[in-house]
Enzyme design. Structure first.
Site, PDB file in Angstrom:
ATOM      1  N   LEU A  60      32.453  38.720  38.718  1.00  0.00           N
ATOM      2  CA  LEU A  60      32.865  40.131  38.821  1.00  0.00           C
ATOM      3  C   LEU A  60      34.376  40.268  39.012  1.00  0.00           C
ATOM      4  O   LEU A  60      34.886  41.371  39.072  1.00  0.00           O
ATOM      5  CB  LEU A  60      32.092  40.823  39.961  1.00  0.00           C
ATOM      6  CG  LEU A  60      30.566  40.826  39.789  1.00  0.00           C
ATOM      7  CD1 LEU A  60      29.881  41.516  40.964  1.00  0.00           C
ATOM      8  CD2 LEU A  60      30.148  41.486  38.477  1.00  0.00           C
ATOM      9  N   LYS A  61      35.091  39.176  39.121  1.00  0.00           N
ATOM     10  CA  LYS A  61      36.567  39.160  39.207  1.00  0.00           C
ATOM     11  C   LYS A  61      37.098  40.219  40.170  1.00  0.00           C
ATOM     12  O   LYS A  61      37.809  41.142  39.780  1.00  0.00           O
ATOM     13  CB  LYS A  61      37.193  39.339  37.812  1.00  0.00           C
ATOM     14  CG  LYS A  61      36.817  38.237  36.834  1.00  0.00           C
ATOM     15  CD  LYS A  61      37.618  38.329  35.534  1.00  0.00           C
ATOM     16  CE  LYS A  61      37.258  37.251  34.547  1.00  0.00           C
ATOM     17  NZ  LYS A  61      35.914  37.390  33.952  1.00  0.00           N
ATOM     18  N   PHE A  62      36.789  40.051  41.459  1.00  0.00           N
ATOM     19  CA  PHE A  62      37.247  41.013  42.467  1.00  0.00           C
ATOM     20  C   PHE A  62      38.770  41.007  42.579  1.00  0.00           C
ATOM     21  O   PHE A  62      39.412  39.948  42.526  1.00  0.00           O
ATOM     22  CB  PHE A  62      36.655  40.676  43.838  1.00  0.00           C
ATOM     23  CG  PHE A  62      35.158  40.768  43.917  1.00  0.00           C
ATOM     24  CD1 PHE A  62      34.465  41.827  43.344  1.00  0.00           C
ATOM     25  CD2 PHE A  62      34.436  39.789  44.579  1.00  0.00           C
ATOM     26  CE1 PHE A  62      33.078  41.915  43.432  1.00  0.00           C
ATOM     27  CE2 PHE A  62      33.053  39.859  44.675  1.00  0.00           C
ATOM     28  CZ  PHE A  62      32.373  40.921  44.103  1.00  0.00           C
ATOM     29  N   HIS A  63      39.343  42.184  42.758  1.00  0.00           N
ATOM     30  CA  HIS A  63      40.795  42.334  42.944  1.00  0.00           C
ATOM     31  C   HIS A  63      40.994  43.642  43.698  1.00  0.00           C
ATOM     32  O   HIS A  63      40.835  44.727  43.132  1.00  0.00           O
ATOM     33  CB  HIS A  63      41.495  42.387  41.577  1.00  0.00           C
ATOM     34  CG  HIS A  63      42.990  42.418  41.654  1.00  0.00           C
ATOM     35  ND1 HIS A  63      43.797  42.157  40.568  1.00  0.00           N
ATOM     36  CD2 HIS A  63      43.835  42.669  42.687  1.00  0.00           C
ATOM     37  CE1 HIS A  63      45.067  42.242  40.929  1.00  0.00           C
ATOM     38  NE2 HIS A  63      45.112  42.570  42.213  1.00  0.00           N
ATOM     39  N   ASP A  64      41.348  43.550  44.994  1.00  0.00           N
ATOM     40  CA  ASP A  64      41.506  44.764  45.810  1.00  0.00           C
ATOM     41  C   ASP A  64      42.244  44.351  47.078  1.00  0.00           C
ATOM     42  O   ASP A  64      42.728  43.204  47.160  1.00  0.00           O
ATOM     43  CB  ASP A  64      40.099  45.342  46.109  1.00  0.00           C
ATOM     44  CG  ASP A  64      40.133  46.865  46.275  1.00  0.00           C
ATOM     45  OD1 ASP A  64      41.024  47.351  47.016  1.00  0.00           O
ATOM     46  OD2 ASP A  64      39.294  47.544  45.678  1.00  0.00           O
ATOM     47  N   PRO A  66      42.693  42.883  50.788  1.00  0.00           N
ATOM     48  CA  PRO A  66      41.932  41.752  51.328  1.00  0.00           C
ATOM     49  C   PRO A  66      40.631  42.146  52.030  1.00  0.00           C
ATOM     50  O   PRO A  66      39.589  41.508  51.816  1.00  0.00           O
ATOM     51  CB  PRO A  66      42.925  41.112  52.310  1.00  0.00           C
ATOM     52  CG  PRO A  66      44.270  41.425  51.722  1.00  0.00           C
ATOM     53  CD  PRO A  66      44.134  42.809  51.130  1.00  0.00           C
ATOM     54  N   THR A  68      38.637  44.694  51.590  1.00  0.00           N
ATOM     55  CA  THR A  68      37.597  45.124  50.637  1.00  0.00           C
ATOM     56  C   THR A  68      37.024  43.933  49.874  1.00  0.00           C
ATOM     57  O   THR A  68      35.803  43.825  49.687  1.00  0.00           O
ATOM     58  CB  THR A  68      38.202  46.159  49.660  1.00  0.00           C
ATOM     59  OG1 THR A  68      38.671  47.249  50.438  1.00  0.00           O
ATOM     60  CG2 THR A  68      37.193  46.642  48.647  1.00  0.00           C
ATOM     61  N   THR A 123      42.987  35.469  29.388  1.00  0.00           N
ATOM     62  CA  THR A 123      43.413  34.939  28.078  1.00  0.00           C
ATOM     63  C   THR A 123      43.730  36.063  27.088  1.00  0.00           C
ATOM     64  O   THR A 123      44.253  35.815  26.012  1.00  0.00           O
ATOM     65  CB  THR A 123      42.358  33.994  27.478  1.00  0.00           C
ATOM     66  OG1 THR A 123      41.090  34.645  27.573  1.00  0.00           O
ATOM     67  CG2 THR A 123      42.306  32.678  28.218  1.00  0.00           C
ATOM     68  N   ARG A 184      33.263  25.231  22.031  1.00  0.00           N
ATOM     69  CA  ARG A 184      32.616  25.349  20.723  1.00  0.00           C
ATOM     70  C   ARG A 184      32.274  23.963  20.204  1.00  0.00           C
ATOM     71  O   ARG A 184      32.997  23.000  20.479  1.00  0.00           O
ATOM     72  CB  ARG A 184      33.540  26.042  19.717  1.00  0.00           C
ATOM     73  CG  ARG A 184      33.748  27.532  20.014  1.00  0.00           C
ATOM     74  CD  ARG A 184      32.441  28.299  19.860  1.00  0.00           C
ATOM     75  NE  ARG A 184      32.583  29.723  20.159  1.00  0.00           N
ATOM     76  CZ  ARG A 184      32.419  30.263  21.369  1.00  0.00           C
ATOM     77  NH1 ARG A 184      32.113  29.514  22.410  1.00  0.00           N
ATOM     78  NH2 ARG A 184      32.544  31.566  21.532  1.00  0.00           N
ATOM     79  N   GLN A 193      37.059  33.375  19.945  1.00  0.00           N
ATOM     80  CA  GLN A 193      37.730  32.377  20.786  1.00  0.00           C
ATOM     81  C   GLN A 193      38.760  31.651  19.922  1.00  0.00           C
ATOM     82  O   GLN A 193      38.419  31.034  18.929  1.00  0.00           O
ATOM     83  CB  GLN A 193      36.714  31.360  21.335  1.00  0.00           C
ATOM     84  CG  GLN A 193      35.663  31.957  22.270  1.00  0.00           C
ATOM     85  CD  GLN A 193      36.197  32.249  23.670  1.00  0.00           C
ATOM     86  OE1 GLN A 193      37.409  32.277  23.900  1.00  0.00           O
ATOM     87  NE2 GLN A 193      35.299  32.505  24.597  1.00  0.00           N
ATOM     88  N   ARG A 214      27.811  32.266  23.423  1.00  0.00           N
ATOM     89  CA  ARG A 214      27.220  32.385  22.083  1.00  0.00           C
ATOM     90  C   ARG A 214      26.680  31.092  21.488  1.00  0.00           C
ATOM     91  O   ARG A 214      25.627  31.131  20.843  1.00  0.00           O
ATOM     92  CB  ARG A 214      28.230  33.063  21.146  1.00  0.00           C
ATOM     93  CG  ARG A 214      28.330  34.557  21.437  1.00  0.00           C
ATOM     94  CD  ARG A 214      29.575  35.182  20.884  1.00  0.00           C
ATOM     95  NE  ARG A 214      30.754  34.777  21.659  1.00  0.00           N
ATOM     96  CZ  ARG A 214      31.976  35.256  21.450  1.00  0.00           C
ATOM     97  NH1 ARG A 214      32.175  36.143  20.485  1.00  0.00           N
ATOM     98  NH2 ARG A 214      32.978  34.857  22.205  1.00  0.00           N
TER      99      ARG A 214
HETATM  100  O1  C5P Z   1      30.196  33.343  23.914  1.00  0.00           O
HETATM  101  P1  C5P Z   1      31.271  32.521  24.562  1.00  0.00           P
HETATM  102  O2  C5P Z   1      30.906  31.059  24.698  1.00  0.00           O
HETATM  103  O3  C5P Z   1      32.628  32.771  24.000  1.00  0.00           O
HETATM  104  O4  C5P Z   1      31.264  33.084  26.054  1.00  0.00           O
HETATM  105  C1  C5P Z   1      32.201  32.706  26.989  1.00  0.00           C
HETATM  106  C2  C5P Z   1      32.001  33.466  28.284  1.00  0.00           C
HETATM  107  O5  C5P Z   1      33.151  33.223  29.087  1.00  0.00           O
HETATM  108  C3  C5P Z   1      31.915  34.981  28.117  1.00  0.00           C
HETATM  109  O6  C5P Z   1      31.102  35.475  29.184  1.00  0.00           O
HETATM  110  C4  C5P Z   1      33.339  35.430  28.303  1.00  0.00           C
HETATM  111  O7  C5P Z   1      33.446  36.728  28.816  1.00  0.00           O
HETATM  112  C5  C5P Z   1      33.859  34.427  29.321  1.00  0.00           C
HETATM  113  N1  C5P Z   1      35.301  34.216  29.274  1.00  0.00           N
HETATM  114  C6  C5P Z   1      35.966  33.805  28.123  1.00  0.00           C
HETATM  115  N2  C5P Z   1      37.313  33.614  28.113  1.00  0.00           N
HETATM  116  C7  C5P Z   1      37.984  33.830  29.228  1.00  0.00           C
HETATM  117  C8  C5P Z   1      37.348  34.234  30.399  1.00  0.00           C
HETATM  118  C9  C5P Z   1      35.990  34.417  30.374  1.00  0.00           C
HETATM  119  O8  C5P Z   1      35.344  33.602  27.087  1.00  0.00           O
HETATM  120  N3  C5P Z   1      39.268  33.604  29.219  1.00  0.00           N
END
Ligand code: C5P
Length: 235
Positions: A60-64, A66, A68, A123, A184, A193, A214
Site C-alpha cells: 500500500l506504499k504508506f507515506h504520511d 510518522p 499516521t 520507476t 520476465r 516493463q 503477468r
Molecule cells: O505483471 P508484472 O510482473 O509486471 O507485475 C509486477 C508487479 O510489481 C505489479 O504489481 C506492479 O505494480 C509492481 N511493480 C512494478 N514496478 C515497480 C513497482 C511495482 O512492476 N517499479
C-alpha cells in the site's frame, strides 16, 4: 532453498485472487496485494488469504506523517501480514516510526515483525520528473540516497528495480532484503516493463524476493508457469 517468488494478485476481484492463489500456492513463496484489490476487497480478503496459509505482502506504499504511518503499520501487522511497503521519501522519522510500530505490535502479539520495505524512487520517474520536484541529482543518485536513509532508519528491506540490484548490493549490508519486480522470461513480451531480468538473473544479482505478476497470472496455465519459474531457480 526458500521460494522467493511473490505473485502479484493484480486481478479485479477477491474471488479471482483466491482462485489464483490456491492454484499457484505449491510453487510460490507469497502473494502481493496492491491498492486496487485492498481498496475493493479490504481486510476481510487478507484474512481469507491468510487462512489458506499463504504469506502476504501488503503493497500500500504508506507515506504520511510518522504517527499516521505508525498506526497504519500497526493495523497491517495485526492482520498478520508478512511484508508491507512505505515510501522512503516520507523521511527518516516516518521510516523509524513504521519499523518501530511493526516491531512493537508484533511483539505484543507474540509474532515475528513483518518486513517493512522502503520504496525509493518509483520507476515511473525519470531524471526530468525528479528535477520538477527540485531534486537535481538524477534517479540513480536519489535511489542510493533514499536506500541509505532507509537502512539508517532501521528498515530491513527495500523494493528496487532489477537494474538497481547490483548497485544497491554494493552499497548496503548483505542482511538488507531486496524485493524486485520487472521479472520476465526470455519468451514473454516485456509489456510495459522496460528494464527486466529473468528470475535467475535477478537472484544472482542479489534479489531476495521476486514480484511476478503477468508472467504467472496471465499465462494459459498459471500453475504450470509458476512451477517452471520455481524450477528455473534450481529449487
Ligand atoms: O505483471 P508484472 O510482473 O509486471 O507485475 C509486477 C508487479 O510489481 C505489479 O504489481 C506492479 O505494480 C509492481 N511493480 C512494478 N514496478 C515497480 C513497482 C511495482 O512492476 N517499479
Amino acid at each position: 532453498m526458500r521460494n522467493p517468488i511473490i505473485v502479484a494478485l493484480d486481478v479485479p476481484s477477491s474471488d479471482q485472487a483466491l482462485r489464483l492463489a490456491r492454484l499457484v500456492a505449491p510453487n510460490v513463496g507469497a502473494f502481493k496485494v496492491g491498492k486496487e484489490l485492498f481498496v475493493s476487497a479490504g481486510p476481510d480478503f487478507i484474512r481469507q488469504l491468510r487462512a489458506t496459509g499463504a504469506a502476504v505482502f501488503l503493497d500500500l506504499k504508506f507515506h504520511d506523517i510518522p504517527n499516521t504511518v505508525a498506526k497504519a503499520v500497526a493495523a497491517a501487522t495485526r492482520l498478520d501480514i508478512q511484508m508491507l511497503t512505505i515510501h522512503a521519501g516520507g523521511g527518516a522519522a516516518m521510516m523509524r516510526a513504521a519499523e518501530g510500530a511493526a516491531q512493537e505490535t508484533a511483539a505484543s502479539l507474540g509474532r515475528p515483525a513483518p518486513l517493512v520495505l522502503g520504496v525509493t524512487v518509483l520507476t515511473s520517474f525519470n531524471d526530468a520528473g525528479l528535477a520538477e520536484l527540485g531534486i537535481s541529482d538524477g534517479v540513480e543518485k536519489h535511489v542510493e540516497r533514499l536506500a541509505l536513509l532507509a537502512a539508517g532508519a532501521g528498515l530491513r528491506g527495500l523494493v528496487c528495480s532489477p537494474l538497481e540490484l547490483a548497485p544497491l548490493r554494493r552499497l548496503l549490508s548483505p542482511e538488507i532484503q531486496l524485493v524486485t519486480p520487472g521479472i520476465r522470461t526470455g519468451a514473454d513480451p516485456s509489456d510495459d516493463q522496460k528494464r527486466t531480468l529473468s528470475a535467475g538473473e535477478a537472484v544472482r544479482a542479489g534479489a531476495t524476493w521476486l514480484v511476478i505478476g503477468r508472467p504467472i497470472y496471465a499465462a494459459g496455465d498459471p500453475a504450470e508457469a509458476a512451477r517452471v519459474l520455481w524450477e528455473s531457480l534450481g529449487k
